[in-house]
Design an enzyme around this catalytic site. Structure first.
Site, short mmCIF file in Angstrom:
data_model
loop_
_atom_site.label_atom_id
_atom_site.label_comp_id
_atom_site.label_asym_id
_atom_site.label_seq_id
_atom_site.Cartn_x
_atom_site.Cartn_y
_atom_site.Cartn_z
N SER A 1 0.79 -1.23 0.00
CA SER A 1 0.00 0.00 0.00
C SER A 1 0.82 1.27 0.00
O SER A 1 0.26 2.37 0.02
CB SER A 1 -0.90 0.04 1.24
OG SER A 1 -1.68 -1.10 1.32
N THR B 1 -2.07 2.56 4.28
CA THR B 1 -1.28 3.80 4.26
C THR B 1 -0.59 4.05 5.60
O THR B 1 -1.19 3.86 6.65
CB THR B 1 -2.24 4.98 4.00
OG1 THR B 1 -2.73 4.85 2.70
CG2 THR B 1 -1.56 6.32 4.18
N THR C 1 1.51 6.86 0.69
CA THR C 1 0.66 5.77 0.20
C THR C 1 0.79 5.57 -1.31
O THR C 1 1.17 6.50 -2.03
CB THR C 1 -0.83 6.09 0.51
OG1 THR C 1 -1.63 4.93 0.27
CG2 THR C 1 -1.36 7.22 -0.36
N ARG D 1 -6.45 9.00 -10.23
CA ARG D 1 -7.08 9.23 -8.92
C ARG D 1 -6.04 9.66 -7.88
O ARG D 1 -4.96 9.11 -7.76
CB ARG D 1 -7.77 7.94 -8.46
CG ARG D 1 -8.53 8.06 -7.12
CD ARG D 1 -7.70 7.59 -5.94
NE ARG D 1 -8.49 7.46 -4.72
CZ ARG D 1 -7.96 7.18 -3.54
NH1 ARG D 1 -6.68 7.01 -3.41
NH2 ARG D 1 -8.74 7.08 -2.48
N VAL D 2 -6.39 10.68 -7.13
CA VAL D 2 -5.58 11.12 -5.99
C VAL D 2 -6.44 10.97 -4.75
O VAL D 2 -7.63 11.30 -4.77
CB VAL D 2 -5.13 12.59 -6.19
CG1 VAL D 2 -4.54 13.16 -4.92
CG2 VAL D 2 -4.13 12.69 -7.34
N ASP E 1 -6.75 11.01 -0.19
CA ASP E 1 -6.69 11.98 0.91
C ASP E 1 -5.26 12.27 1.36
O ASP E 1 -5.00 13.33 1.94
CB ASP E 1 -7.51 11.48 2.11
CG ASP E 1 -7.06 10.10 2.59
OD1 ASP E 1 -6.62 9.29 1.75
OD2 ASP E 1 -7.14 9.83 3.81
N THR F 1 -6.28 6.82 7.65
CA THR F 1 -6.09 5.80 6.63
C THR F 1 -7.47 5.22 6.33
O THR F 1 -8.41 5.44 7.06
CB THR F 1 -5.09 4.71 7.10
OG1 THR F 1 -5.04 3.67 6.11
CG2 THR F 1 -5.52 4.10 8.41
N GLY F 2 -7.57 4.51 5.22
CA GLY F 2 -8.87 3.99 4.80
C GLY F 2 -9.26 4.58 3.47
O GLY F 2 -8.41 5.08 2.73
N GLY G 1 -9.98 7.07 1.12
CA GLY G 1 -9.67 8.49 1.17
C GLY G 1 -10.81 9.42 0.79
O GLY G 1 -10.91 10.53 1.32
N1 ASP Z 1 -6.25 6.64 2.35
C1 ASP Z 1 -5.58 6.03 1.24
C2 ASP Z 1 -6.21 6.53 -0.04
O1 ASP Z 1 -7.42 6.66 -0.10
C3 ASP Z 1 -5.65 4.57 1.23
C4 ASP Z 1 -5.10 3.91 2.45
O2 ASP Z 1 -5.33 4.32 3.58
O3 ASP Z 1 -4.38 2.94 2.27
O4 ASP Z 1 -5.50 6.73 -1.00
#
Ligand code: ASP
Length: 319
Positions: A83, A180, A198, A208-209, A211, A231-232, A234
């Protein structure tokens, strides 16, 4: 504790804790003392090694910004972390694209988005912060800036990540992949910094970008208050600017734990479809209090002091 002893402990606990061995009892709003020693906090249990590195840097007497950069670089160069950085899963077109951000105790911030073929986006983000008058560079421009500043162009797509992408194209089934690294550190001068790095959601649309490079979404620190990282998924963090929200709630006197819960509840009440969505926050106050909360289960986070380097299971909303 002497630095050498700490590093020994860090090396043992760093790689060795499996999720099944985590303490079953959650710790919430744990106060690690009125802080007069360094502390490092990060998302996800596998990042214990990165925390150990950051603590090593702090115990050498360096500042929290150096600790964040050096700590996150450990995860970025680990091919087994799918990740972040090298070994990160690619986008839908098979291309690894990276997002990162960094912020120091003086309110300076830098970030990179959609960066390709550069192993250490956190270091590029730091350079954007320190060498330019901008906060964010993206895509080709970010890469050009990195190359002009001595970074090497490298292939970041490992065989393992490529195989996972090929498998995904065949079956169109997404792995649950969002690990992340978000990290915060307070140094011996009581100054806080934070960073996030990340490769984003696995097999995301090209372009795509997430958070992670958005200041206030995945990362916010304020030396008068503390900081928060996420994290999660975004998109759910970007729509609610969770890290900024948490820091502002802490400024009003809310504990880091309660502030993380409020930010997750904000996502929960957003009337969005939350199937396959998780959103997770960790917050650290300037007094050394740590809070963590997620929408769904299985979020883990790491807390490192000179005496210990441990991961914990976070409590979550959707039981
Ligand atoms: N937050 C990150 C994103 O959406 C993904 C992740 O937490 O691994 O790009």
């Amino acid at each position: 504790m002497k630095r050498r002893n700490f590093i020994k402990t860090g090396a043992v606990t760093g790689g060795g804790i499996l999720l099944g061995q985590l303490p079953t009892k959650n710790i919430f709003s744990k106060t690690f003392a009125n802080i007069s020693y360094p502390i490092v906090v990060s998302t996800w249990e596998p990042n214990l090694n990165s925390n150990a590195k950051a603590m090593e840097v702090l115990l050498e007497g360096k500042n929290s910004l150096d600790a964040i950069e050096q700590g996150i670089r450990v995860t970025e160069s680990n091919p087994d972390d799918t990740s972040v950085g090298y070994g990160g899963f690619p986008d839908a077109d098979g291309i690894v694209t990276l997002d990162a951000s960094i912020m120091d105790w003086k309110g300076n911030a830098g970030s990179v988005a959609f960066l390709q073929n550069i192993m250490h986006p956190i270091s590029v983000a730091r350079l954007v912060m320190e060498k330019t008058k901008h906060v964010m560079l993206a895509g080709q421009g970010a890469k050009k800036f990195a190359l002009e500043n001595g970074f090497k162009e490298e292939n970041l797509l490992t065989k393992k990540a490529e195989a996972a992408w090929i498998e995904w194209k065949k079956k169109n089934k997404k792995p649950n992949n969002h690990d992340t690294i978000g990290m915060m550190a307070i140094d011996k001068n009581n100054n806080i910094s934070g960073g996030v790095s990340t490769s984003g959601m696995a097999f995301k649309l090209h372009g795509r970008v997430g958070d992670s490079p958005i200041i206030g979404a995945a990362l916010y620190v304020d030396n008068a208050v503390g900081g928060a990282v996420s994290t999660g998924n975004g998109e759910y963090v970007m729509r609610t600017l969770g890290s900024f929200l948490i820091v502002e709630k802490m400024r009003e006197g809310m504990s880091p734990q309660k502030a993380c819960e409020l930010a997750v509840e904000r996502v929960y009440r957003s009337n969005k479809n939350l199937d396959d969505v998780n959103v997770c926050y960790v917050a650290l106050s300037k007094s050394g209090e740590v809070g963590a909360y997620s929408l769904k289960k299985d979020f883990t986070y790491c807390v490192t002091t000179p005496q210990s380097n441990k991961s914990y299971k976070s409590d979550f909303l959707m039981k």
